[in-house]
Scaffold this active site. Structure first.
Site, PDB file in Angstrom:
ATOM      1  N   ASP A  76     -24.067  46.915  -6.212  1.00 54.90           N
ATOM      2  CA  ASP A  76     -25.380  47.455  -5.836  1.00 54.90           C
ATOM      3  C   ASP A  76     -26.387  46.328  -5.682  1.00 54.90           C
ATOM      4  OD1 ASP A  76     -27.081  49.489  -5.091  1.00 54.90           O
ATOM      5  OD2 ASP A  76     -27.727  49.947  -7.134  1.00 54.90           O
ATOM      6  N   LEU A 135     -43.307  49.623 -14.999  1.00 52.29           N
ATOM      7  CA  LEU A 135     -43.072  48.543 -14.041  1.00 52.29           C
ATOM      8  C   LEU A 135     -42.446  49.034 -12.749  1.00 52.29           C
ATOM      9  CD1 LEU A 135     -41.633  45.868 -16.493  1.00 52.29           C
ATOM     10  CD2 LEU A 135     -43.955  45.975 -15.578  1.00 52.29           C
ATOM     11  N   GLN A 159     -39.428  52.270 -10.910  1.00 52.25           N
ATOM     12  CA  GLN A 159     -38.559  53.442 -11.040  1.00 52.25           C
ATOM     13  C   GLN A 159     -37.293  53.179 -10.246  1.00 52.25           C
ATOM     14  OE1 GLN A 159     -39.429  56.477 -12.653  1.00 52.25           O
ATOM     15  NE2 GLN A 159     -37.383  57.268 -12.280  1.00 52.25           N
ATOM     16  N   GLY A 160     -36.152  53.314 -10.921  1.00 50.68           N
ATOM     17  CA  GLY A 160     -34.878  53.143 -10.234  1.00 50.68           C
ATOM     18  C   GLY A 160     -34.037  54.389 -10.337  1.00 50.68           C
ATOM     19  N   GLY A 161     -32.808  54.318  -9.813  1.00 50.15           N
ATOM     20  CA  GLY A 161     -31.917  55.464  -9.898  1.00 50.15           C
ATOM     21  C   GLY A 161     -31.550  55.800 -11.337  1.00 50.15           C
ATOM     22  N   PHE A 162     -31.557  54.764 -12.206  1.00 44.02           N
ATOM     23  CA  PHE A 162     -31.243  54.959 -13.606  1.00 44.02           C
ATOM     24  C   PHE A 162     -32.385  55.658 -14.325  1.00 44.02           C
ATOM     25  CE2 PHE A 162     -28.838  53.400 -17.335  1.00 44.02           C
ATOM     26  CZ  PHE A 162     -29.779  53.581 -18.329  1.00 44.02           C
ATOM     27  N   GLY A 163     -33.603  55.284 -14.008  1.00 40.19           N
ATOM     28  CA  GLY A 163     -34.772  55.827 -14.684  1.00 40.19           C
ATOM     29  C   GLY A 163     -35.912  54.826 -14.632  1.00 40.19           C
TER      30      GLY A 163
END
Length: 831
Positions: A647, A528, A530-534
Site C-alpha cells: 500500500d 492529524l 484520517q486513514g482506512g485504519f482510523g
C-alpha cells in the site's frame, strides 16, 4: 471673461461625467458591498466584498470539482483555503460563465443565466414596486440582506434566515411552533457538490405540547442519528467531553415559553464557525493565522456511543466499556443471541412486571426507583412544574411514568415510553431514576447479604496482592495482550527465532488512559489525519515526548489482524526512512498504535496543496524520492524480514523536521520467506492508482508490485498532481506522462513551481525512471537497488520504457486512466 466662464463650465461637465461613469462602472457611489436597481448587475467575474473584508459574495466553483458548474455564494475572503458558508442556487447551478445576479423589476434579488432564465430568487413580495425600491448588502457578519429603501432599510429577506451548511456568529437557529418555521443547517451532497445533501441539523421540533426545553439533533434523511441531550441553560447535558464544549462562552438559547426557541452565539472573531459536513458531522472551526489552516475545536458526534439509539430501548452505552452496550438494571437483552453477536438494535426488556396498580390499591409492595449516575437522559422527556422534592413523588404516583430526572437548569423531567438513547459515565450527565418492581430491589438486597462479606474479604486480599505486584511490575500485559502476542508470533510463520519473539514481547504496552490524556481525550484539535485504519492524533506523554497515536476505527474494514501484522512487521525494522513504532495498546474494544511524531505530516499534504507545494523545491523532491527508495530497499533486501508493503502511496510517506521521508502504514504488508520471490493471494488489498496490473487482476505479489507503486509516486512528486487527476486530454497522470514521453516533452510534466531549465535534464531522467517502474510487465520493471543506481549515477544511458500499464488488461478498451488514488480495496477476490 465669457471665455473663462465657458471653460470653467466645460471642466465641471467633464468632471461630473467622469464621476457619474465611475459610479456606474465601479459602484463607488454605493460602496462595493451592495447591489441596487440601477447599478451594474454582478456578472460571473464580479463580486461584493463586505466593509470589513472578511466575506465575499459572487460566483464560484467548488475546489476539486470535476465539473465547471457555477454557483453563487458567500465565502471567506483572504483565506487560501476556499471556505464557502452559504450557497444560493445550490440545486440550480449554471453550466457556463453567463450567470448574472441583479435586482429584478419586482424588487427581488435574482440569479439568471445567459438565456435570461430565472434560476433562483429571494421570492418575497415588495408592494408597491417602484424604481430603486430595494437594495442588497453583504454585511460584515456574512449576512446577505435584501432591504427596503423606502422604509428605513427594513430587511425583507436575509441569508441568515435561510441558512445552509454553516452556523456563523450572530446567526440564529430555531424552531417556531406557531409558524412552523424551523431554521436548520443542511449539508452539501459532497465536498465537491454543494447541492442539497442528506444531513440536517438544528433544534428539535416541538412534537410534544409539554416539551419546553430544546435539544440539538442531526438527522439523516429526516431520521435522527445524533442528539445532544437537553439544554440546561449552560450546556447540552448529553455531550461526552465537556472540555471541548464552546457553549459556555457566548452561546445562548432563548425560550419565549410560547413554542419558540432560538439558539445563537457571539464571538469576538468572525473567523470562527460551525459547519455541518457532507459526512453528517458538525465541526467547530477557527482560523489559525500561524498554521494557515482551520483548527477543529469540537466535533459532534465524536464517539461510537453518540450514534442515536445505538443500544436500543433500555440499553445504555459507554465508550469506555467492552462491549459498549449493556442493559440498565432490571432489564435483560430482548434477544440474547443477537446481543452476544454485538447487534444491540432490539435493546432490552424488563425481567419482572411493575406493581404500580397493586400499590395504588393498597395490596403488596409497590415499585422502587433505582438511580443511574452521570447519564445522558433518554429522548422524549416531558417537563413538569414539580420542584426537586416533589419530582420523585409525581412520577411514583403516575403508573405510566417509568423514569424521572431533575436538573436545576431544566427542572423535573418525566418519561412514559421506552427509554432510548442513553449513555453512562458522562461528565455532563445527571442522575436518572428508573422504576423497577420491588422484587428487583429484594434480589439486589439478598445478593448483597450473600455476597458482600466474602467479597470484602477477597477484595482485601486482592488489594494487598495488587500492591505487592505493582511494586515489582510497573506494567503487565492483560490477557488480551498476551493472546495478541501469541497470534503475532503465529503470523511470523516460522521466520523468527525464539530470541526474536522474546524481543517482540518487549514492545511497550501503553495504557489507554495514558494515551487518552496525551491526546486530550482524542480531541479533534489534535487530529492529524484520517486513514482506512482510523484517525491519527498528536499526543504528548507526561515526560514531554511527542507521539502520533493511530486509533482503530470500529467502522474500519481493517481490524486486529492488520494491527497485529503492523506490530509484527514494524517492530522488527529500524531504518532512517521508516517510521518508528513506539508501542501499542489493546484494552477492551480499543486498538491503538503509538509512533514517533512527524511534525510535517504526510507527503500528500504538501504535494497537492497549492501553497505548501512551493516548499518542496526540486532538490527536496529529489531527496524525498531517493529516501523512499532507500527505505523500500531495506524492506525488500536488507531487513531480517523480506517485506512487500502493498500500500505504498504518497499519503503513507511521512516527513520529519527536515522533510526527510519515512514510509509508514504496514498494516497490509506481506512478510515473505527468505527463499520466496512471489506469492499469490485471493485477497487484494491496497489503493487503485498505485496497484500493479498483475496484483490488481491476478493477485500476484512480488517486489515489483511495490516498484510499480514507486513509479506512480515518482510521477506525482514530479508533477504535484494526483494520478487520479484528469488532464485536458482526459488521461490520468500515468497515461499523460506516457503521452508526453512519446512526444519528447517529458520535462513539461514537472510542477511549474520547481521547473528550471538547469534541472530539465534531471527532471526528464526522473520521469523516465518513473515510467520504467510503471511498465505493464513485472519483469520489465527494475528492482529498487537498480532504481537507486539510476537516480544517483549520472551520464548513464537508461532503457526506453516499453509499455504503460493497463489496469484492465483483459478488457476491450484501455482503462489506464481509470486509476483512482482515493479508493482503497480491502477484500477483492483475484482471478
Amino acid at each position: 471673461m465669457v471665455l473663462l466662464l465657458f471653460n470653467t463650465r466645460r471642466r465641471f461637465v467633464i468632471v461630473l461625467l467622469l464621476v457619474t461613469l465611475s459610479c456606474f462602472s465601479f459602484r463607488l457611489c454605493f460602496g462595493q458591498d451592495r447591489i441596487t436597481s440601477f447599478t451594474t448587475p454582478i456578472k460571473d467575474t464580479d463580486t461584493l466584498l463586505c466593509k470589513s473584508g472578511v466575506f465575499r459574495f459572487g460566483f464560484f466553483t467548488p475546489v476539486n470539482s470535476t465539473t465547471r458548474l457555477r454557483y453563487v455564494g458567500i465565502w471567506y475572503d483572504k483565506i487560501p483555503k476556499q471556505t464557502v458558508v452559504w450557497v444560493a442556487n445550490k440545486d440550480t447551478p449554471i453550466n457556463d460563465a453567463s450567470g448574472v445576479v441583479s435586482i429584478s423589476d419586482d424588487g427581488n434579488l435574482v440569479i439568471t443565466d445567459g438565456r435570461n432564465r430565472l434560476l433562483w430568487s429571494t421570492n418575497v413580495t415588495v408592494p408597491p414596486v417602484a424604481p430603486n425600491a430595494t437594495w442588497v448588502q453583504l454585511m460584515d457578519t456574512g449576512n446577505l440582506a435584501l432591504q427596503d429603501n423606502r422604509n428605513n432599510g427594513e430587511i425583507l429577506w436575509e441569508s441568515f434566515k435561510h441558512p445552509y451548511n454553516s452556523f456563523l456568529p450572530t446567526m440564529s437557529l430555531g424552531t417556531n411552533k406557531r409558524t412552523g418555521e424551523n431554521l436548520k443547517l443542511t449539508s452539501w451532497r459532497s465536498y465537491q457538490d454543494p447541492s442539497t445533501g442528506n444531513y440536517t441539523a438544528g433544534l428539535a421540533p416541538l412534537t410534544f405540547p409539554e416539551l419546553t426545553f430544546p435539544e440539538l439533533l442531526i438527522w439523516k434523511n429526516n431520521v435522527p442519528i445524533w442528539r445532544s441531550g437537553p439544554w440546561n441553560g449552560q450546556v447540552f447535558i448529553g455531550l461526552p467531553d465537556v472540555d471541548s464544549l464552546l457553549f459556555l462562552d457566548g452561546f445562548n438559547l432563548i425560550n419565549d415559553k410560547q413554542g419558540t426557541f432560538s439558539m445563537s452565539f457571539a464571538n469576538d472573531s468572525f473567523m470562527y464557525h460551525f459547519n455541518l459536513d457532507p459526512d453528517g458531522v458538525i465541526y467547530q472551526r477557527d482560523w489559525s493565522t500561524s498554521l494557515r489552516d482551520w483548527r477543529i475545536g469540537a466535533m459532534f458526534p465524536s464517539t461510537y456511543c453518540d450514534a442515536y439509539g445505538i443500544c436500543g430501548p433500555y440499553g445504555s452505552c459507554s465508550s469506555r466499556e467492552d462491549p459498549p452496550c449493556e442493559c440498565v438494571k432490571g432489564f435483560v437483552p430482548r434477544n440474547s443471541t443477537e446481543w452476544k453477536a454485538r447487534n444491540w438494535s432490539n435493546g432490552c426488556v424488563r425481567k419482572g412486571q411493575l406493581r404500580c396498580e397493586r400499590q395504588s390499591n393498597g395490596g403488596g409492595k409497590g415499585d422502587v426507583f433505582v438511580r443511574l449516575q452521570k447519564m445522558k437522559v433518554p429522548v422524549n422527556a416531558v417537563q413538569s412544574d414539580a420542584n426537586e422534592q416533589d419530582c420523585p413523588k409525581q412520577c411514583k404516583d403516575n403508573c405510566s411514568c417509568i423514569a424521572y430526572a431533575f436538573d436545576r437548569g431544566i427542572g423535573c423531567m418525566l418519561w412514559s415510553g421506552n427509554l432510548v438513547d442513553m449513555q453512562s459515565s458522562l461528565r455532563t450527565g445527571i442522575d436518572l431514576y428508573i422504576r423497577l418492581p420491588h422484587s428487583e430491589l429484594k434480589t439486589y438486597s439478598n445478593r448483597a447479604v450473600i455476597i458482600i462479606a466474602p467479597v470484602l474479604g477477597v477484595a482485601f486480599l486482592a488489594a494487598v496482592c495488587v500492591l505487592l505486584a505493582c511494586r515489582k511490575f510497573k506494567k503487565r500485559p492483560d490477557t488480551s495482550a498476551e493472546l495478541m502476542f501469541k497470534r503475532m508470533e503465529a503470523l511470523t510463520s516460522g521466520n523468527e527465532t525464539a530470541s526474536n519473539q522474546v524481543k517482540l514481547k518487549e514492545l511497550p504496552l501503553f495504557e489507554f488512559q495514558v494515551l487518552a490524556t496525551a491526546t486530550g481525550s482524542f480531541s479533534l484539535r489534535n487530529k492529524l489525519g484520517q486513514g482506512g485504519f482510523g484517525p491519527v492524533y498528536k499526543g504528548k506523554l507526561s515526560e514531554g515526548q511527542e507521539i502520533a497515536v493511530k486509533r482503530l476505527s470500529q467502522a474500519s474494514g481493517q481490524g486486529l489482524e492488520e494491527l497485529m501484522n503492523e506490530v509484527v512487521v514494524i517492530s522488527k525494522l529500524q531504518h532512517r526512512n521508516l517510521v518508528k513504532l513506539l508501542g501499542c495498546c489493546i484494552e477492551g474494544v480499543e486498538r491503538l498504535l503509538v509512533y514517533e511524531y512527524m511534525p510535517n505530516k504526510s507527503l500528500d499534504a504538501y504535494l497537492f496543496d497549492p501553497l505548501k507545494q512551493k516548499i518542496l523545491d526540486w532538490k527536496t523532491r529529489f531527496n524525498i524520492m531517493e529516501g523512499i527508495c532507500r527505505g523500500l530497499l531495506y524492506l525488500h533486501r536488507d531487513s531480517r524480514l523480506k517485506i512487500i508493503h502493498r500500500d505504498l502511496k504518497v499519503s503513507n510517506i511521512l516527513l520529519d523536521d527536515n522533510l526527510n521521508p519515512k514510509i509508514s502504514d504496514f498494516g497490509l504488508a506481506r512478510v515473505f520467506r527468505a527463499n520466496e520471490d512471489e506469492a499469490n493471494t485471493r485477497r487484494v488489498v491496497g489503493t487503485y492508482g498505485y496497484m500493479s496490473p498483475e496484483y490488481a487482476m491476478e493477485g500476484l505479489i512480488s517486489e515489483k508490485s511495490d516498484v510499480f507503486s514507486l513509479g506512480v509516486i515518482f510521477l506525482e512528486i514530479l508533477s504535484g498532481r494526483k494520478n487520479s487527476h484528469k488532464e485536458e486530454t482526459n488521461l490520468n497522470l500515468l497515461a499523460y506522462a506516457w503521452k508526453l514521453w512519446n512526444e519528447g516533452e517529458a520535462a513539461s510534466l514537472a510542477d511549474p513551481t520547481i521547473f528550471d531549465k538547469s534541472f530539465e535534464k534531471e527532471i526528464t531522467r526522473c520521469v523516465q525512471i518513473g515510467l520504467l517502474c510503471a511498465q505493464e510487465t513485472a519483469n520489465d520493471r527494475p528492482n529498487v537497488s537498480t532504481v537507486i543506481w539510476m537516480l544517483t549515477t549520472e551520464n548513464t544511458n537508461l532503457q526506453e520504457p516499453k509499455q504503460r500499464a493497463l489496469i484492465a488488461r483483459r478488457g476491450s478498451c484501455d482503462q489506464g486512466s481509470l486509476s483512482i488514488n482515493d479508493l482503497s480495496l480491502t477484500a477483492v477476490t483475484g482471478r
